[in-house]
Design a protein around this motif. Structure first.
Motif, PDB file in Angstrom:
ATOM      1  N   SER A   1      30.615  46.406  35.943  1.00 27.44           N
ATOM      2  CA  SER A   1      30.625  45.468  34.824  1.00 27.44           C
ATOM      3  C   SER A   1      31.636  44.350  35.063  1.00 27.44           C
ATOM      4  O   SER A   1      31.470  43.238  34.570  1.00 27.44           O
ATOM      5  CB  SER A   1      30.982  46.207  33.532  1.00 27.44           C
ATOM      6  N   PHE A   2      32.681  44.634  35.820  1.00 27.92           N
ATOM      7  CA  PHE A   2      33.716  43.650  36.071  1.00 27.92           C
ATOM      8  C   PHE A   2      33.148  42.440  36.807  1.00 27.92           C
ATOM      9  O   PHE A   2      33.558  41.311  36.556  1.00 27.92           O
ATOM     10  CB  PHE A   2      34.848  44.271  36.906  1.00 27.92           C
ATOM     11  N   TYR A   3      32.210  42.675  37.680  1.00 26.61           N
ATOM     12  CA  TYR A   3      31.659  41.594  38.498  1.00 26.61           C
ATOM     13  C   TYR A   3      31.023  40.505  37.639  1.00 26.61           C
ATOM     14  O   TYR A   3      31.118  39.322  37.957  1.00 26.61           O
ATOM     15  CB  TYR A   3      30.633  42.160  39.474  1.00 26.61           C
ATOM     16  N   TYR A   4      30.411  40.888  36.532  1.00 26.48           N
ATOM     17  CA  TYR A   4      29.728  39.915  35.675  1.00 26.48           C
ATOM     18  C   TYR A   4      30.723  38.967  35.022  1.00 26.48           C
ATOM     19  O   TYR A   4      30.412  37.802  34.773  1.00 26.48           O
ATOM     20  CB  TYR A   4      28.879  40.637  34.627  1.00 26.48           C
ATOM     21  N   ALA A   5      31.913  39.462  34.736  1.00 30.33           N
ATOM     22  CA  ALA A   5      32.937  38.602  34.144  1.00 30.33           C
ATOM     23  C   ALA A   5      33.480  37.608  35.165  1.00 30.33           C
ATOM     24  O   ALA A   5      33.858  36.489  34.811  1.00 30.33           O
ATOM     25  CB  ALA A   5      34.073  39.449  33.582  1.00 30.33           C
TER      26      ALA A   5
END
Length: 288
Positions: free
Chosen positions: A17-21
């Motif tokens: 999920s971090f990658y999307y931010a």
């Protein structure tokens, strides 16, 4: 493959999920957080993918040496080569990277946590320090934002623990504190067997497990509220990437809280499209 391509591939391949931010950041900040995140993935993979304890210990020792070498101007690993150009600008120090390695070392040294304060020390190393570095990269200007970052890191790690209960137990690791398992009368061997051992009263186990997980979910959800209350208004815009991650993770946690049983047998997750949508909403609206 050059160091920048290596860390980009490492971050994207994780599906986190971090990658999307990260996608919404300006180029230099995106490059810095991608390299730092790739470092965290490399170290974490030592614990998750190397089954031989001696080999894993040796690999973590190698990473300690590589961090020291990199800050002395002689890093060899592509992750360190990608990260080092950003350390001075964003205040990333060797102690931050070594703390992450210390957290992974705890995974090798112990598989149980007696109580919540004991677990919090682990979370501080593998998530709180990561949150501190991320906040610096995102553009922190206020000292209190460090407290927010540590609290949000704790919330993220508690969410991971809840999500991965079954998966971790299958590896012999139980992060839920021992005294809380005792409080809800859930046995370690029941988690390891995922409530499906011969002769086990499955319905009775599910009832006890649900009570335990509702307690875990409520504490984690409260931790998000505590973290967000610590974020100074002056840094709210700069810390949007952290708020995007919070929106994604808290949404996942709420879904697990509504029905915790699936975490025993499968990895509960949101679709990539939904993660992107949740991140975009924070980017567009500026709030969760």
């Amino acid at each position: 493959m050059n160091p920048q391509d290596y860390v980009q591939q490492k971050a994207a391949a994780s599906g986190s999920s971090f990658y999307y931010a990260f996608l919404f950041l300006p180029a230099e900040r995106r490059a810095a957080i991608t390299a730092f995140y790739a470092f965290c993935r490399e170290v974490d993979d030592v614990v998750d993918e190397i089954s031989d304890l001696g080999v894993a210990q040796t690999k973590l020792a190698w990473w300690r040496h590589e961090v020291a070498q990199a800050f002395a101007g002689e890093g060899n690993h592509p992750v360190m080569q990608a990260l080092m150009p950003h350390t001075a600008r964003f205040g990333i120090e060797a102690r931050h990277l070594l703390a992450v390695i210390d957290g992974c070392q705890m995974d090798l040294d112990q598989s149980r946590y007696l109580d919540f304060p004991n677990l919090q020390q682990y979370c501080h190393l593998v998530a709180g320090v990561v949150g501190e570095v991320a906040a610096r990269i995102f553009g922190q200007t206020q000292p209190q934002t460090t407290d927010y970052a540590h609290r949000l890191g704790l919330a993220f790690q508690l969410t991971n623990i809840v999500r991965d209960v079954g998966e971790d137990a299958a590896r012999g690791r139980i992060y839920l504190p021992v005294n809380e398992l005792q409080r809800f009368d859930v046995k370690a061997h029941e988690l390891i067997k995922r409530g499906a051992a011969p002769g086990m009263d499955t319905a009775d186990f599910h009832q006890r497990f649900l009570a335990l997980m509702r307690f875990q979910c409520e504490r984690a959800l409260n931790t998000y509220d505590e973290a967000l209350a610590l974020l100074p208004e002056a840094d709210r815009r700069a810390q949007k990437p952290g708020l995007m991650m919070a929106n994604i993770y808290r949404t996942l946690l709420r879904e697990i809280a509504a029905d915790p049983l699936p975490v025993l047998t499968q990895r509960v997750s949101l679709t990539p499209l939904r993660k992107f949508w949740l991140a975009w909403k924070v980017q567009a609206l500026g709030r969760l």
